[in-house]
Design a protein around this motif. Structure first.
Motif, PDB file in Angstrom:
ATOM      1  N   SER A  12       0.827  -1.206   0.000  1.00 20.85           N
ATOM      2  CA  SER A  12       0.000   0.000   0.000  1.00 20.85           C
ATOM      3  C   SER A  12       0.860   1.253   0.000  1.00 20.85           C
ATOM      4  N   LEU A  13       1.923   1.244   0.792  1.00 20.53           N
ATOM      5  CA  LEU A  13       2.819   2.403   0.825  1.00 20.53           C
ATOM      6  C   LEU A  13       3.531   2.597  -0.511  1.00 20.53           C
ATOM      7  N   ARG A  14       3.937   1.505  -1.157  1.00 21.71           N
ATOM      8  CA  ARG A  14       4.575   1.617  -2.469  1.00 21.71           C
ATOM      9  C   ARG A  14       3.629   2.226  -3.495  1.00 21.71           C
ATOM     10  N   ILE A  15       2.391   1.755  -3.487  1.00 19.37           N
ATOM     11  CA  ILE A  15       1.398   2.291  -4.426  1.00 19.37           C
ATOM     12  C   ILE A  15       1.154   3.768  -4.142  1.00 19.37           C
ATOM     13  N   PHE A  16       1.035   4.111  -2.861  1.00 14.02           N
ATOM     14  CA  PHE A  16       0.806   5.507  -2.476  1.00 14.02           C
ATOM     15  C   PHE A  16       1.953   6.396  -2.943  1.00 14.02           C
ATOM     16  N   LYS A  17       3.197   5.943  -2.720  1.00 15.33           N
ATOM     17  CA  LYS A  17       4.358   6.729  -3.142  1.00 15.33           C
ATOM     18  C   LYS A  17       4.376   6.927  -4.655  1.00 15.33           C
ATOM     19  N   SER A  18       4.077   5.866  -5.409  1.00 13.91           N
ATOM     20  CA  SER A  18       4.106   5.992  -6.865  1.00 13.91           C
ATOM     21  C   SER A  18       3.011   6.943  -7.351  1.00 13.91           C
ATOM     22  N   GLU A  19       1.845   6.909  -6.702  1.00 13.19           N
ATOM     23  CA  GLU A  19       0.773   7.822  -7.105  1.00 13.19           C
ATOM     24  C   GLU A  19       1.128   9.269  -6.785  1.00 13.19           C
ATOM     25  N   LYS A  46       4.188  10.509  -6.645  1.00 12.92           N
ATOM     26  CA  LYS A  46       5.188  10.916  -7.642  1.00 12.92           C
ATOM     27  C   LYS A  46       4.535  11.241  -8.968  1.00 12.92           C
ATOM     28  N   GLU A  47       3.562  10.416  -9.375  1.00 12.46           N
ATOM     29  CA  GLU A  47       2.872  10.646 -10.637  1.00 12.46           C
ATOM     30  C   GLU A  47       2.109  11.969 -10.610  1.00 12.46           C
ATOM     31  N   MET A  48       1.476  12.262  -9.482  1.00 12.27           N
ATOM     32  CA  MET A  48       0.752  13.535  -9.381  1.00 12.27           C
ATOM     33  C   MET A  48       1.713  14.709  -9.447  1.00 12.27           C
ATOM     34  N   GLN A  49       2.882  14.586  -8.810  1.00 10.59           N
ATOM     35  CA  GLN A  49       3.870  15.661  -8.860  1.00 10.59           C
ATOM     36  C   GLN A  49       4.395  15.837 -10.275  1.00 10.59           C
ATOM     37  N   ASN A  50       4.611  14.745 -10.996  1.00  9.24           N
ATOM     38  CA  ASN A  50       5.081  14.834 -12.381  1.00  9.24           C
ATOM     39  C   ASN A  50       4.015  15.461 -13.268  1.00  9.24           C
ATOM     40  N   ASP A  51       2.756  15.134 -13.042  1.00  8.02           N
ATOM     41  CA  ASP A  51       1.679  15.724 -13.827  1.00  8.02           C
ATOM     42  C   ASP A  51       1.586  17.222 -13.585  1.00  8.02           C
ATOM     43  N   ASN A  52       1.752  17.634 -12.341  1.00  9.77           N
ATOM     44  CA  ASN A  52       1.667  19.059 -12.020  1.00  9.77           C
ATOM     45  C   ASN A  52       2.837  19.829 -12.599  1.00  9.77           C
TER      46      ASN A  52
END
Length: 94
Positions: free
Chosen positions: A35-42, A44-50
């Motif tokens: 769960s923590l791995r998935i949360f971290k990847s999401e 990061k993805e949100m930061q990259n999108d922004n």
């Protein structure tokens, strides 16, 4: 007094093992790690999108038009009121 000594932590660990069982603890830890791995990847993805989207311009834009209602359909008429049926009463016999 305020800090927990190693004996306190040992007692807490023992209580956790007794409550949850030694079989469920590795599964719970594994699930928490996933769960923590998935949360971290999401995150990061949100930061990259922004960071990849261009910043909005300072110029004000015209307001968008509101959608127009479709008036080509026939108006809905309410159903006719239902008349109550007279209740059937049997004559009283003496």
């Amino acid at each position: 007094m305020g800090a927990m000594s190693p004996w306190h932590w040992a007692i807490v660990a023992l209580v956790v093992v007794i409550l949850f069982g030694s079989k469920k603890l590795p599964d719970a830890a594994r699930g928490l790690g996933r769960s923590l791995r998935i949360f971290k990847s999401e995150v990061k993805e949100m930061q990259n999108d922004n960071s990849s989207t261009p910043a909005p311009t300072a110029q004000p834009s015209a307001p968008a038009e509101l959608p127009v209602a479709d008036t080509t359909t026939a108006p809905v008429t309410p159903p006719a009121p239902v008349q109550p049926q007279p209740q059937h009463t049997e004559p009283k016999s003496a």
